[in-house]
Scaffold this motif. Structure first.
Motif, short mmCIF file in Angstrom:
data_model
loop_
_atom_site.label_atom_id
_atom_site.label_comp_id
_atom_site.label_asym_id
_atom_site.label_seq_id
_atom_site.Cartn_x
_atom_site.Cartn_y
_atom_site.Cartn_z
N SER A 51 0.64 -1.37 0.07
CA SER A 51 0.03 0.00 -0.15
C SER A 51 0.65 1.35 -0.08
N SER A 52 1.98 1.19 0.42
CA SER A 52 2.96 2.63 0.59
C SER A 52 3.40 2.64 -0.80
N VAL A 53 3.52 1.86 -1.86
CA VAL A 53 3.81 2.18 -3.20
C VAL A 53 2.80 2.19 -4.37
N LEU A 54 1.77 1.43 -4.05
CA LEU A 54 0.61 1.28 -4.75
C LEU A 54 -0.68 1.69 -4.12
N GLN A 55 -1.00 3.05 -3.90
CA GLN A 55 -2.03 3.20 -2.73
C GLN A 55 -3.42 2.93 -3.52
N ILE A 56 -3.56 3.15 -4.64
CA ILE A 56 -4.91 3.02 -5.37
C ILE A 56 -5.13 1.33 -5.62
N TRP A 57 -4.07 0.74 -5.46
CA TRP A 57 -4.36 -0.86 -6.08
C TRP A 57 -4.57 -1.58 -4.81
N VAL A 58 -4.45 -1.10 -3.65
CA VAL A 58 -4.57 -1.99 -2.34
C VAL A 58 -5.93 -2.02 -2.04
N LEU A 59 -6.84 -0.76 -2.63
CA LEU A 59 -7.99 -1.25 -2.27
C LEU A 59 -8.75 -2.41 -3.05
N LEU B 254 4.74 -8.72 -2.81
CA LEU B 254 6.19 -8.22 -2.69
C LEU B 254 6.77 -8.20 -3.89
N LEU B 255 6.54 -8.82 -4.90
CA LEU B 255 7.27 -8.57 -6.18
C LEU B 255 6.71 -7.29 -6.84
N LEU B 256 5.50 -6.73 -6.48
CA LEU B 256 5.11 -5.48 -7.15
C LEU B 256 5.68 -4.60 -6.39
N TRP B 257 5.86 -4.71 -4.96
CA TRP B 257 6.35 -3.79 -4.04
C TRP B 257 8.05 -3.40 -4.63
N TYR B 258 8.71 -4.49 -4.82
CA TYR B 258 9.94 -4.51 -5.32
C TYR B 258 10.06 -3.86 -6.39
N ASP C 104 12.01 6.05 -3.18
CA ASP C 104 13.16 6.47 -2.62
C ASP C 104 12.99 6.13 -0.98
N VAL C 105 11.90 6.18 -0.43
CA VAL C 105 11.70 5.81 0.82
C VAL C 105 12.42 4.47 1.49
N ALA D 123 16.21 -4.39 -0.01
CA ALA D 123 14.87 -4.88 -0.49
C ALA D 123 14.90 -6.38 -0.86
N PRO D 124 15.80 -7.00 -1.48
CA PRO D 124 15.85 -8.53 -1.66
C PRO D 124 15.97 -9.31 -0.35
N LEU D 125 16.82 -8.85 0.43
CA LEU D 125 16.94 -9.43 1.79
C LEU D 125 15.51 -9.34 2.71
N LEU D 126 14.87 -8.20 2.49
CA LEU D 126 13.57 -8.14 3.05
C LEU D 126 12.40 -8.82 2.57
#
Length: 445
Positions: A230-238, A332-336, A341-342, A348-351
């Motif tokens: 939701s932090s990178v794709l706010q619209i698609w989380v709904l 997670l793949l979409l977030w990656y 820049d946050v 990211a890969p380790l997370l």
């Protein structure tokens, strides 16, 4: 008589989380964050109202002349009053001879294939304590998945956006996580006691530990995945949230409509048809909220008088965790791919790897619980390992593509047929030499 420790834990979590939410809401107001303040108070007060309603309905206070208790419930002090009443009953039990004692029959867990039925006297005080424990267990589940789960997701999302974790917010998130895990634990215990109501169920500390670790890993990883997405794709989380929620909300109703059963009317005699519909909708609403974050441990069956499917279905369990793992990996793949820049100073890969391993750890502790620590594992028709193995075999067989028919030359086909015919002829010759008058099995085939 068992000490009502679960009631005390439920009250402490309820009071601590509500008080911390009110304090955090005041800090958001002083900082000018009206949106965060409103959402924090909403997720704090809405489950409080539902908890009061749950306590009132289970104890049937509307049909009694108890105006003071109803007033305290309206003031959101119902759990405190109920807890005081529980400990008053507990410390005064046994001082007076009870005029009425009922007898219950429970079967013990099978030993060497035999199960004995044991009679037990239950007094009015113990029966009242049982009702209070049941009410607080349901209240803990409501508080956990309709309040603490969205609250934890919201506060973690605010921390990511503001790139700051304050002391009050960290304490609040820890309390919310403990409340969710405790609610999921109570949900597991309720499911066991409902499914095996005829047996005397005793849950050991190892089982509690396995459930706690299982639910902690499962819920924590799920919340972090939703927050990162939701932090990178706010619209698609709904759409993701609505698809999950309404899918689990309508699933019991779809099964009910397919069964063509009459509408359930024996849930509560005092309820009308409209009241029964409202109760069932609230129940499926809670069921959807639980499955949004973790496995609910029960399956609703609206055409059953107990509203619970008591059969153990390993297939649904395997499908749920497989689909949830795939969904978490996809988010997670979409977030990656779309991270901002946050997350510049985050590996990211380790997370991603840590979150996927964390979810696998949850599945591991779940398997350990059902295989070794479940209090009623002797009643299973098949173990969790056998059930999941058969599920995986079925899924692999369903996903296996059909073998393509390879074209063969006529010469090859003729030679292969000739080889089979020669082998069959030689087999018949040997049979005739041995004096066997009956045809061979291969020739019959």
């Amino acid at each position: 008589m068992k000490f009502p420790g679960s009631v005390l834990v439920s009250l402490l979590l309820f009071v601590a989380e509500t008080g911390t939410a009110l304090y955090l809401g005041s800090t958001y107001r002083s900082a000018g964050d009206r949106i965060w303040q409103g959402l924090t108070l909403l997720f704090a007060l809405l489950p409080c109202v539902l908890v009061q309603l749950n306590l009132v309905l289970i104890h049937r206070d509307l049909s009694r002349d108890r105006p003071l208790v109803l007033l305290l419930h309206i003031l959101q002090l119902g759990p405190v009053v109920r807890c005081v009443e529980v400990f008053y009953i507990y410390f005064h039990a046994g001082r007076f001879e009870e005029p009425y004692v009922s007898i219950t029959k429970k079967r013990q867990m099978p030993k060497d294939g035999h199960s004995e039925e044991v009679e037990k006297e239950v007094g009015q005080a113990e029966r009242k304590l049982f009702t209070h424990r049941s009410a607080f267990s349901r209240a803990s589940v409501i508080q956990a998945f309709l309040g603490s789960a969205p609250q934890l997701t919201l506060q973690l999302y605010i921390c990511v956006l503001q790139q700051e974790i304050t002391a009050a917010r960290s304490i609040f998130m820890v309390l919310s996580l403990l409340s969710i895990v405790y609610g999921a634990l109570r949900c597991n215990i309720l499911a066991i006691k409902i499914k095996y109501d005829d047996y005397d169920v005793s849950v050991k500390p190892a089982a509690y530990l396995c459930i706690f670790l299982w639910r902690s890993f499962e819920i924590a990883t799920r919340v972090v995945v939703l927050v990162l997405f939701s932090s990178v794709l706010q619209i698609w989380v709904l759409p993701v949230v609505l698809l999950n929620f309404f899918g689990f909300f309508f699933y019991p109703w779809i099964l009910f409509w397919q069964s063509k059963s009459p509408f359930p009317e024996n849930i509560e005699k005092a309820l009308s048809r409209v009241g029964t519909t409202i109760v069932l909708c609230l129940l499926t609403f809670l069921y959807a909220g639980i499955n949004m974050f973790c496995w609910s441990a029960v399956q609703l069956k609206l055409n059953d008088s107990d509203l619970i499917n008591k059969s153990q279905n390993w297939y649904r369990l395997a499908v749920y965790y497989m689909l949830r793992f795939i969904e978490n990996a996809f988010l997670l793949l979409l977030w990656y791919a779309y991270r901002t820049d946050v997350y510049l100073y985050v590996c990211a890969p380790l997370l991603v790897l840590q979150l996927l391993i964390g979810y696998c750890m949850a599945v591991l502790f779940m398997l350990v619980f059902y295989q070794f620590c479940h209090p009623c594992k002797k009643l299973f028709s098949s173990s969790i390992s056998e059930g999941l193995l058969s599920c995986f075999k079925y899924l692999c067989f369903a996903c296996k593509p059909p073998a393509a028919a390879m074209p063969m030359d006529k010469a090859d086909l003729k030679s292969s047929d000739g080889t089979d015919d020669d082998a069959q002829a030689s087999y018949k010759t040997n049979e005739s030499q041995n004096g066997n008058p009956h045809p061979s099995a291969s020739s019959n085939a």
